[in-house]
Enzyme design. Sequence first.
Site, mmCIF file in Angstrom:
data_model
loop_
_atom_site.group_PDB
_atom_site.id
_atom_site.type_symbol
_atom_site.label_atom_id
_atom_site.label_comp_id
_atom_site.label_asym_id
_atom_site.label_seq_id
_atom_site.Cartn_x
_atom_site.Cartn_y
_atom_site.Cartn_z
ATOM 1 N N HIS A 74 -36.903 -26.988 -42.177
ATOM 2 C CA HIS A 74 -36.796 -26.849 -40.664
ATOM 3 C C HIS A 74 -36.219 -28.344 -40.274
ATOM 4 O O HIS A 74 -36.885 -29.243 -40.596
ATOM 5 C CB HIS A 74 -38.131 -26.696 -40.061
ATOM 6 C CG HIS A 74 -37.927 -26.491 -38.451
ATOM 7 N ND1 HIS A 74 -37.613 -25.601 -37.525
ATOM 8 C CD2 HIS A 74 -38.183 -27.716 -37.561
ATOM 9 C CE1 HIS A 74 -37.407 -26.053 -36.347
ATOM 10 N NE2 HIS A 74 -38.042 -27.111 -36.436
ATOM 11 N N GLU A 131 -41.120 -30.348 -30.431
ATOM 12 C CA GLU A 131 -41.961 -30.094 -31.586
ATOM 13 C C GLU A 131 -42.462 -31.061 -32.068
ATOM 14 O O GLU A 131 -43.616 -31.023 -32.613
ATOM 15 C CB GLU A 131 -40.705 -29.729 -32.423
ATOM 16 C CG GLU A 131 -40.163 -28.276 -32.197
ATOM 17 C CD GLU A 131 -38.821 -28.063 -32.989
ATOM 18 O OE1 GLU A 131 -38.167 -26.937 -32.812
ATOM 19 O OE2 GLU A 131 -38.349 -28.786 -33.678
ATOM 20 N N TYR A 181 -42.425 -21.252 -32.913
ATOM 21 C CA TYR A 181 -41.349 -20.424 -33.302
ATOM 22 C C TYR A 181 -41.067 -19.614 -31.966
ATOM 23 O O TYR A 181 -40.750 -18.344 -32.150
ATOM 24 C CB TYR A 181 -41.407 -19.590 -34.520
ATOM 25 C CG TYR A 181 -40.514 -20.346 -35.612
ATOM 26 C CD1 TYR A 181 -39.302 -21.132 -35.622
ATOM 27 C CD2 TYR A 181 -41.285 -20.166 -37.132
ATOM 28 C CE1 TYR A 181 -38.856 -21.560 -36.781
ATOM 29 C CE2 TYR A 181 -40.814 -21.101 -37.993
ATOM 30 C CZ TYR A 181 -39.375 -21.639 -37.893
ATOM 31 O OH TYR A 181 -38.914 -22.578 -38.701
ATOM 32 N N ASN A 195 -35.634 -20.747 -46.496
ATOM 33 C CA ASN A 195 -34.579 -21.653 -46.558
ATOM 34 C C ASN A 195 -35.093 -23.006 -46.740
ATOM 35 O O ASN A 195 -34.622 -23.854 -46.168
ATOM 36 C CB ASN A 195 -33.698 -21.248 -45.359
ATOM 37 C CG ASN A 195 -34.538 -21.520 -43.844
ATOM 38 O OD1 ASN A 195 -35.467 -21.716 -43.951
ATOM 39 N ND2 ASN A 195 -33.695 -21.202 -43.201
ATOM 40 N N LYS A 221 -40.701 -26.502 -45.554
ATOM 41 C CA LYS A 221 -41.424 -25.344 -45.478
ATOM 42 C C LYS A 221 -42.504 -24.963 -46.587
ATOM 43 O O LYS A 221 -42.160 -25.652 -47.542
ATOM 44 C CB LYS A 221 -40.569 -24.130 -45.065
ATOM 45 C CG LYS A 221 -39.826 -24.192 -43.735
ATOM 46 C CD LYS A 221 -38.765 -23.296 -43.602
ATOM 47 C CE LYS A 221 -38.217 -23.072 -42.002
ATOM 48 N NZ LYS A 221 -37.334 -22.196 -41.956
HETATM 49 P P1 GDP Z 1 -33.016 -22.957 -37.946
HETATM 50 O O1 GDP Z 1 -33.135 -23.599 -36.766
HETATM 51 O O2 GDP Z 1 -31.548 -23.103 -38.599
HETATM 52 O O3 GDP Z 1 -34.008 -22.737 -38.755
HETATM 53 O O4 GDP Z 1 -32.753 -21.094 -37.516
HETATM 54 P P2 GDP Z 1 -33.863 -20.446 -36.379
HETATM 55 O O5 GDP Z 1 -34.233 -21.316 -35.331
HETATM 56 O O6 GDP Z 1 -32.384 -19.298 -35.865
HETATM 57 O O7 GDP Z 1 -34.514 -19.371 -37.127
HETATM 58 C C1 GDP Z 1 -35.815 -20.071 -37.782
HETATM 59 C C2 GDP Z 1 -36.051 -19.464 -38.981
HETATM 60 O O8 GDP Z 1 -36.334 -18.183 -39.014
HETATM 61 C C3 GDP Z 1 -35.018 -19.684 -39.921
HETATM 62 O O9 GDP Z 1 -34.840 -21.245 -40.518
HETATM 63 C C4 GDP Z 1 -35.279 -18.851 -41.113
HETATM 64 O O10 GDP Z 1 -36.408 -19.197 -41.849
HETATM 65 C C5 GDP Z 1 -35.821 -17.588 -40.014
HETATM 66 N N1 GDP Z 1 -34.594 -16.699 -39.806
HETATM 67 C C6 GDP Z 1 -33.711 -16.891 -39.133
HETATM 68 N N2 GDP Z 1 -32.853 -15.586 -38.816
HETATM 69 C C7 GDP Z 1 -33.409 -14.831 -40.007
HETATM 70 C C8 GDP Z 1 -33.102 -13.567 -40.401
HETATM 71 O O11 GDP Z 1 -32.047 -13.010 -39.770
HETATM 72 N N3 GDP Z 1 -33.731 -12.896 -41.307
HETATM 73 C C9 GDP Z 1 -35.069 -13.532 -41.704
HETATM 74 N N4 GDP Z 1 -35.937 -12.874 -42.646
HETATM 75 N N5 GDP Z 1 -35.261 -14.875 -41.331
HETATM 76 C C10 GDP Z 1 -34.400 -15.456 -40.490
HETATM 77 MG MG MG Z 2 -34.196 -23.170 -34.829
#
Ligand code: GDP
Ligand code: MG
Length: 151
Positions: free
Chosen positions: A117, A128, A51, A114, A11
């Site tokens: 991805h 994707e 997303y 974080n 990212k």
């Molecule tokens: P991943 O698959 O581990 O990346 O997680 P997800 O698919 O659930 O979410 C996608 C991305 O959204 C995450 O990597 C984070 O950058 C962001 N994200 C997820 N949950 C949160 C949250 O509660 N707060 C914020 N600010 N960002 C979030």
């Molecule tokens: Mg995800």
Amino acid sequence: MADEQTFIAIKPDGVQRGLIGPIISRFENRGFKLVAMKLTSPTQEHLEKHYADLAGKPFFKGLVAYMLSGPICAMVWEGKDAVKTGRTILGATNPLASAPGTIRGDYALDVGRNVCHGSDSVENAKKEINLWFTASELLKWKHSQANWVFE
Ligand code: GDP
Ligand code: MG
């Protein structure tokens, strides 16, 4: 354990912090093969599509703005159980819950920054990879280059 492909992206914060090399090293060191890679600045529409499952979340707008904040290093990695193992190498979504030794556990503190991805299922990995790459951008290791280091 299937020989799979997964979509991994560094990212904007990871690219800006000079973490392309360290992140690539972890996948190389583990034995995965790089199938495609590009440094790219996708459109807002592209990131909203990537997303789409999270469109209803309160952090969605901020997430898209974060992903638009700079170039992304988009990659496809191939190997045994690449999707699940890729997620293990990344660590938990919230870096505070990521174990030391994982990418997020070593390089991040904030869930909204974080660093990387990784696809969460084989089905989503396919979607994707198709969203981020054209078929001609994907190298076919198995068919043409499998033993190149050994002649
Ligand atoms: P991943 O698959 O581990 O990346 O997680 P997800 O698919 O659930 O979410 C996608 C991305 O959204 C995450 O990597 C984070 O950058 C962001 N994200 C997820 N949950 C949160 C949250 O509660 N707060 C914020 N600010 N960002 C979030
Ligand atoms: Mg995800």
